[in-house]
Design an enzyme around this catalytic site. Structure first.
Site, PDB file in Angstrom:
ATOM      1  N   LYS A  17       0.818  -1.213   0.000  1.00  0.00           N
ATOM      2  CA  LYS A  17       0.000   0.000   0.000  1.00  0.00           C
ATOM      3  C   LYS A  17       0.856   1.269   0.000  1.00  0.00           C
ATOM      4  CE  LYS A  17      -4.198  -1.797   0.107  1.00  0.00           C
ATOM      5  NZ  LYS A  17      -5.066  -1.693  -1.085  1.00  0.00           N
ATOM      6  N   SER A  35       1.819  -9.597  -0.688  1.00  0.00           N
ATOM      7  CA  SER A  35       1.491  -8.161  -0.633  1.00  0.00           C
ATOM      8  C   SER A  35       1.646  -7.538   0.746  1.00  0.00           C
ATOM      9  CB  SER A  35       0.075  -7.946  -1.149  1.00  0.00           C
ATOM     10  OG  SER A  35      -0.826  -8.755  -0.427  1.00  0.00           O
ATOM     11  N   GLU A  90     -10.185   5.499   2.887  1.00  0.00           N
ATOM     12  CA  GLU A  90     -10.919   4.356   3.423  1.00  0.00           C
ATOM     13  C   GLU A  90      -9.898   3.294   3.794  1.00  0.00           C
ATOM     14  OE1 GLU A  90     -10.179   4.619   0.287  1.00  0.00           O
ATOM     15  OE2 GLU A  90      -9.462   2.615  -0.221  1.00  0.00           O
TER      16      GLU A  90
END
Lengths: 393, 257
Positions: free
Chosen positions: A84, A373, A106
């Site tokens: 991210k 990830s 969010e």
């Protein structure tokens, strides 16, 4: 057409927000070609986020599975513990250049919220994170983490109190305040230009995989596997390989309790084309177009839609989307921890689970890259609960 | 010619919104008759959507109540069919794009047209995406209403040029819901539209009391009120009919010239 991936994408948002997305598009077009912006971002990715992330040969896993060689792309080793950060550093830097001093976002599992709060702290921006109340309960540690980083976390109590509702609420907040506020959307979804911007900031994953594998093996992988909620880590890992037809691309959707039950978030398996959250794509919905409540053990994949570029890749059969159940993901979570000493995020464990199925079916001369990830520290307590182990956090 | 002309040809228009099926379709039907009696000129019927991103809390909750009471697109069509036997008051559907696409846009607009619906408002479909529904709206003689917001600025010219029926002027930033103050921009927005096209401009979002309605009506062609009415329905449920009738009377009285 602008911002379209085949028939998907678009800008299906209230008129109030149009100005904000047009402004963003113009700024992005300018800065994506601006050398000093690119240098500044590259420097942040290197010196702050820790890029390039490792491409690790999972030797024990490979031996154990007895088929294709398995490599892990270690996005879990990035600062803040997931992919991210790649997108967030890009977007918050862009927002700053645009003269904004406040960012909102969010979050589902909390990874995107933590990354946004981190970048906001670094760049001196005010930060508000919207998180479903249910997700706040299952990811309590990340809530406190965001608060430590100086962000305000607002509980979203509407709807299913998960990721989709957090997106609703962030869109509502943005429509009330666009002058000084940028919405750092966390995935390759939402209205144009977000799916393109987020993909561009994430495509570094696949670019590095290609370079690193060239160095180690002198060739392209045969398969790239990533988990898919909105699909940002997957598109990041896939994008570089789309033109290379020999590379199979697998997106692992949240199969929850099973795709034939009503408790899953497998959008490609069960969804229909529709319009929601600013984009045309596939969505889990009922016959009247009401968005379905979805389920996944993973808060990050607990989303009823999928990014528009994935919808297109599915239609043209360039990528294959496969469901992975909660159980399979938990087994993979434990498997990778025991086998390689790496605790994956429960989201990423969906991709690991599919690699466990796929590797033995492929020859030993084949190569699979799994995009790891995120790291699993945030999930430890929940997995313990899932297994009925009572731990005192 | 727009069938909506009728709504704007008797002085300033009062345009109430209610969510269909909140608390039941029978009550919705009664509310529509009551609001017509009280002087409403055009009634917006909300088809509930699970995730209404343009709505504030009041209409979000109403949508949820309506869905929980089993309201579906088909049942709403059934209600309109009954209503059309009793009144020809101008009616608009307000809903999000997904319920329309899920029903099949051709079929949805065909049925709506045959039922005598006059207009359609889709808050998550800005000017750039109107091509989704425009051909089917035209084919069925339904006006697809364009919205402009305080942030629209230079976009107003092209939106106004393509507008049909009336222009929905969003009074403030953010979502629907009762407000105390409005953007000073609204007057300019209305003026900008009129420069481009001679089309009625109705203002909505946040209006709840007669005084506000009077002020807004002084420079526009109509006043749209949603949350304030939905709140009465929330409070009184199936006993809301008389309360809503009284409220609409007072609001209509306030905007009489």
């Amino acid at each position: 057409m602008k911002g379209r991936f085949g028939p998907y994408g678009g800008q299906y948002i209230p008129e109030t927000l149009m100005r904000a997305v047009i402004e963003l598009e113009e700024a992005y077009e300018f800065y994506s070609r601006d050398e000093s912006f690119q240098n500044e971002l590259e420097n942040l990715l290197k010196s702050y986020a820790g890029r390039p992330s490792l491409l690790y040969f999972a030797e024990k896993m490979t031996k154990d599975l007895g088929g294709a060689k398995v490599y892990l792309k270690r996005e879990d080793l990035n600062h803040t513990g997931s992919h991210k950060i790649n997108n967030v550093l890009g977007q918050v830097l862009l927002a700053k250049k645009m003269g904004k001093n406040r960012v909102i976002a969010e979050t589902g599992a909390g990874q995107h919220g933590v990354a946004t709060a981190t970048a906001a702290a670094l760049m001196g921006m005010e930060c508000v994170i919207f998180m479903g109340k249910k997700d706040m309960e299952r990811q309590a540690l990340n809530v406190f983490r965001m608060q430590l980083l100086g962000a305000e976390v607002r509980a979203v109590e509407s709807g299913t109190q998960t990721l989709k509702d957090a997106v609703n609420e962030t869109l509502r907040e943005w429509s009330s305040r666009i002058e000084d506020t940028h919405y750092v959307l966390g995935s390759v979804m939402g209205p144009h230009p977000f799916p393109t911007i987020v993909r561009d900031f994430q495509k570094i994953i696949g670019k590095e995989i290609k370079e690193q594998l060239m160095e180690k093996e002198g060739r392209l992988p045969d398969a790239v596997i990533a988990c898919v909620g909105g699909g940002s880590n997957a598109i990041g890992a896939f994008y570089e390989f789309i033109p290379h037809e020999s590379v199979m691309l697998f997106g692992c959707e949240a199969g929850g309790l099973g795709v034939n039950t009503d408790k899953n978030a497998a959008t490609i398996a069960n969804g229909k084309v529709g319009v929601f959250h600013g984009m045309k794509s596939y969505f889990c919905q009922d016959q009247y177009g009401q968005i379905s409540p979805v389920h996944s053990i993973s808060a990050g994949l607990d989303y009823p839609g999928i990014g528009p570029e994935h919808a297109m890749l599915h239609d043209i059969k360039r990528a294959k989307y496969v469901p992975v159940t909660d159980n399979e993901a938990v087994e993979a979570f434990e498997y990778l921890s025991r086998t390689e000493g790496i605790i994956p995020a429960i989201e990423s464990a969906h991709a690991v689970a599919y690699a466990i199925k796929l590797a033995p079916q492929m020859g030993r001369d084949k190569i699979i890259v799994v995009n790891l990830s995120g790291r699993g520290d945030k999930d430890v307590a929940q997995i313990a609960r899932y297994k009925g182990v009572n731990i005192n956090e | 010619m727009s069938k909506l002309q009728n709504a704007f040809s008797h002085g300033k228009a009062f345009i109430p919104f209610i969510t269909a099926g909140d608390p039941s379709l029978d009550v919705t039907e009664e509310l529509i008759y009551a609001m017509e009696e009280a002087g409403a000129n055009l009634i917006e019927i909300g088809i509930p959507f699970s995730d209404p991103v343009a709505e504030g809390v009041v209409i979000q909750k109403a949508s949820k109540r309506a869905l929980l009471s089993g309201t579906t697109t088909e049942k709403i069509f059934g209600m309109v069919e009954r209503i059309r036997k009793n009144t020809d008051i101008p009616l608009a559907f307000m809903t999000y794009l997904n319920p329309i696409l899920a029903y099949g846009k051709k079929q949805f607009l065909n049925i709506a047209g045959n039922l005598g619906m006059d207009a359609l408002i889709v808050p998550d479909m800005p000017f750039e995406e109107q091509y989704e529904l425009l051909p089917d709206c035209r084919a069925n003689n339904i006006d697809l209403i364009s919205l402009i917001a305080p942030t629209s600025k230079e976009r107003i010219a092209k939106i106004a040029a393509g507008a049909q029926g009336f222009v929905y002027c969003v009074s403030s930033m953010g979502t629907t819901g009762v407000r105390e103050k409005f953007s000073a921009e609204i007057r300019n927005m209305v003026a900008q539209v009129k420069e481009i096209k001679d089309i009625p401009c109705a203002v909505g979002f946040g209006i709840s009391i007669p005084q506000q309605a009077r002020e807004i009506a002084s420079f526009s062609d109509g006043v749209i009120v949603g949350s304030a009415i939905v709140r009465i329905v929330e409070q009184y449920g199936s006993k809301a009919i008389n309360h809503v009738r009284d409220y609409v009377c007072r609001m209509k009285e306030a905007i009489k010239e």
